[in-house]
Write an enzyme that holds these catalytic residues in place. Structure first.
Site, short mmCIF file in Angstrom:
data_model
loop_
_atom_site.label_atom_id
_atom_site.label_comp_id
_atom_site.label_asym_id
_atom_site.label_seq_id
_atom_site.Cartn_x
_atom_site.Cartn_y
_atom_site.Cartn_z
N ASN A 23 0.76 -1.24 0.33
CA ASN A 23 0.78 -0.71 0.71
C ASN A 23 0.73 1.56 0.70
OD1 ASN A 23 -2.76 1.88 0.53
ND2 ASN A 23 -1.33 2.36 2.10
N TRP A 58 -1.45 7.77 11.47
CA TRP A 58 -1.99 6.79 10.10
C TRP A 58 -3.62 6.85 10.91
CZ3 TRP A 58 2.56 2.67 10.98
CH2 TRP A 58 3.15 2.31 10.56
N GLU A 60 -0.46 0.95 -6.00
CA GLU A 60 -0.54 2.60 -6.31
C GLU A 60 0.27 2.77 -7.47
OE1 GLU A 60 -2.59 3.10 -2.70
OE2 GLU A 60 -1.10 1.73 -2.72
N ASP A 94 -4.86 21.38 9.70
CA ASP A 94 -5.24 20.42 8.45
C ASP A 94 -6.31 21.06 6.91
OD1 ASP A 94 -4.98 17.85 7.21
OD2 ASP A 94 -5.66 16.84 9.07
#
Length: 508
Positions: free
Chosen positions: A169, A187, A233, A283
């Protein structure tokens, strides 16, 4: 075209007048972010900070790489990322399995895509310089906002592996620098890397992690793409760039890393160790996400190119450059959603909704309750499950025109009849939810209502006849010299015959 390095991409931008080199010293603490934030909000150029202040001998910093649709498309090796959406749509139609996820898993096996699986090589530029006793403080890692908990890596490709299946991943998770050889791994609860961490913890094993930065910008984008857990990916990156991603074995872990990256950080997470405090961080929601506890990565090696460039981005109050990463995802993943929900015509995730707060959809409606069926279905589909607000329109609404969509929604919705309220998973960064990662969601049916749905006589939208518009627009341009081009909302003309017979229950 595929890029063999981030520098090669920057050279293309510079040749097109899309890059500004900044030779005067600029501090990675607050200053770089403030300058890049202004460039992003004004649709300005990519920036290359050649002399980061306070980091002696440091590498240059590249920012606002994805700051326009044009640059994001170029980063994805095309002139416009709609080209990739069209090709994905064609490929998905070719795939024999019926399941949406099965079709995605088939992509590497379809014709020319068999050559797009990652290619292993014995060495690569990303390992030209190897540091076995690295100090992360020598990297120009940005502190973006004044109340951030420290410097954060913001454009990483975080590589992990499922210990049971061996499937890789690659995710984009922010990383806080806690010391010379320590990173906090953000995470989140719903992310694949978190599942890998739990699996290693259950086995009582430490977890290898590699973090790549730079290289072909397609790899950076793919780390942010919401692919299903078992789809690599870097296979998707090979499809987008038209060339397999070259991979090389890490120097400190047995993970494969991009051979052409600018920088690679390798280390291990001790799954038996206590979590560490990470954050706060300004963020992509535009608010600070609060400090919380996450695993720590103990860094054992850093490798890089001799001419490495450090990529970074600013997230914060929209619009910033991640709006174009999100728009590329919206366009390329629309064909995948349409495999499961064929009635969906278009989708828009406005930048003001910061991806997970708002999604606008148009559908071809052919039975009562269809809008609510789509709402419930999307809340059960992958990362769409975290979407807080879904608004569904008829197919004559251009959902890319947010002003038109708002007008239609406010006009067409009866709040007692057309709202769907539910509890469910929400993004962990949603500070408004009643509980962490769990809260209320709303679906809004803004379609025309049939008799079975409680509808009554429904009026048509006012639309000028096309032939009259064409003549009068030409006349206006003659009468008003220098008139600015008219941006008229795209509204489909009222063709009742195309939908009224299917309704059967609309009162005329």
């Amino acid at each position: 075209m595929a890029y063999r390095s981030l520098r090669e991409f920057l050279e293309r931008l510079e040749a097109a007048g899309e890059l500004v080199r900044i030779t005067e010293p600029v501090d990675p603490v607050l200053e770089m972010a403030a300058l890049a934030d202004r460039a992003a909000k004004q649709g300005g150029p990519a920036l290359l900070f050649e002399n980061p202040r306070g980091v002696p001998g440091s590498m240059p910093v590249a920012m606002n790489l994805f700051g326009t649709r044009r640059r994001t498309s170029w980063a994805l090796s095309c002139d416009d990322f709609e080209e990739h959406a069209k090709e994905l749509r064609a490929l998905l139609r070719m795939a024999p399995p019926q399941s949406f996820w099965d079709k995605l898993k088939m992509l590497p096996k379809l014709g020319k895509l068999a050559a797009m699986t990652p290619k292993h090589v014995s060495s690569g530029p990303s390992q030209e310089v190897v540091e076995r006793e690295p100090d992360l403080r020598n990297l120009p890692v940005l502190t973006t906002w004044p109340h951030d908990g420290g410097p954060f890596v913001t454009l990483p490709q975080v590589i992990t592996r499922d210990p049971e299946t061996g499937i890789r991943n690659v995710g984009m998770y922010r990383l806080q620098v806690l010391g010379p050889r320590r990173l906090a791994m953000h995470w989140q609860l719903h992310k694949t890397a978190t599942a890998h961490y739990r699996a290693y913890k259950k086995r009582g094993e430490r977890m290898p992690v590699a973090i790549a930065l730079g290289g072909d910008p397609t790899l950076t984008y793919c780390a942010s793409a919401p692919l299903p857990p078992n789809v690599d990916e870097y296979v998707f990156a090979g499809f987008l760039r038209g060339e397999a991603v070259r991979m090389v074995k890490g120097v400190a872990t047995d993970l494969d890393v991009p051979a052409d990256a600018d920088l690679v950080i390798e280390g291990f997470v001790d799954t038996s160790a206590p979590l560490v405090r990470e954050g706060p961080f300004g963020d992509h929601t535009g608010f600070y996400s609060l400090a919380d506890d996450y695993p720590a990565l103990e860094v054992v090696a850093v490798t890089r190119r001799r001419d490495a460039i450090y990529p970074a981005t600013v997230v914060g109050p929209p619009p910033v450059e991640d709006q174009w990463l999100g728009k590329a995802t919206e366009r390329m993943f629309l064909p995948m959603l349409q495999m499961i929900f064929p009635e969906i015509v278009d989708m828009c995730m406005p930048v003001e909704g910061v991806f997970h707060n708002l999604c606008l959809l148009s559908i071809r409606k052919d039975h009562p309750g269809q809008a609510k069926k789509v709402i419930h279905g999307l809340w059960g589909s992958g990362q769409m499950a975290q979407t807080k607000t879904l608004v569904v329109f008829d197919d004559d609404v251009d959902v890319q025109d947010v002003s038109q969509a708002a007008w239609r929604a406010f006009a067409n919705v009866d709040v007692k009849r057309d709202l769907v309220l539910a509890d469910g998973p929400v993004d962990v960064l949603d500070h408004a939810s009643s509980h962490f990662a769990f809260g209320g969601k709303i679906g809004i049916d803004a379609t025309r209502k049939w008799r079975e749905e409680g509808g009554r006589e429904w009026p048509e939208v006012c639309v000028h006849p096309p032939e009259v518009l064409a003549r009068m627009d030409a006349l206006y341009d003659r009468l008003v010299p220098g008139a600015a081009p008219l941006r008229r909302a795209r509204i489909a003309p009222p063709e009742a015959a195309s939908w009224a017979p299917k309704c059967g229950g609309i009162l005329q």
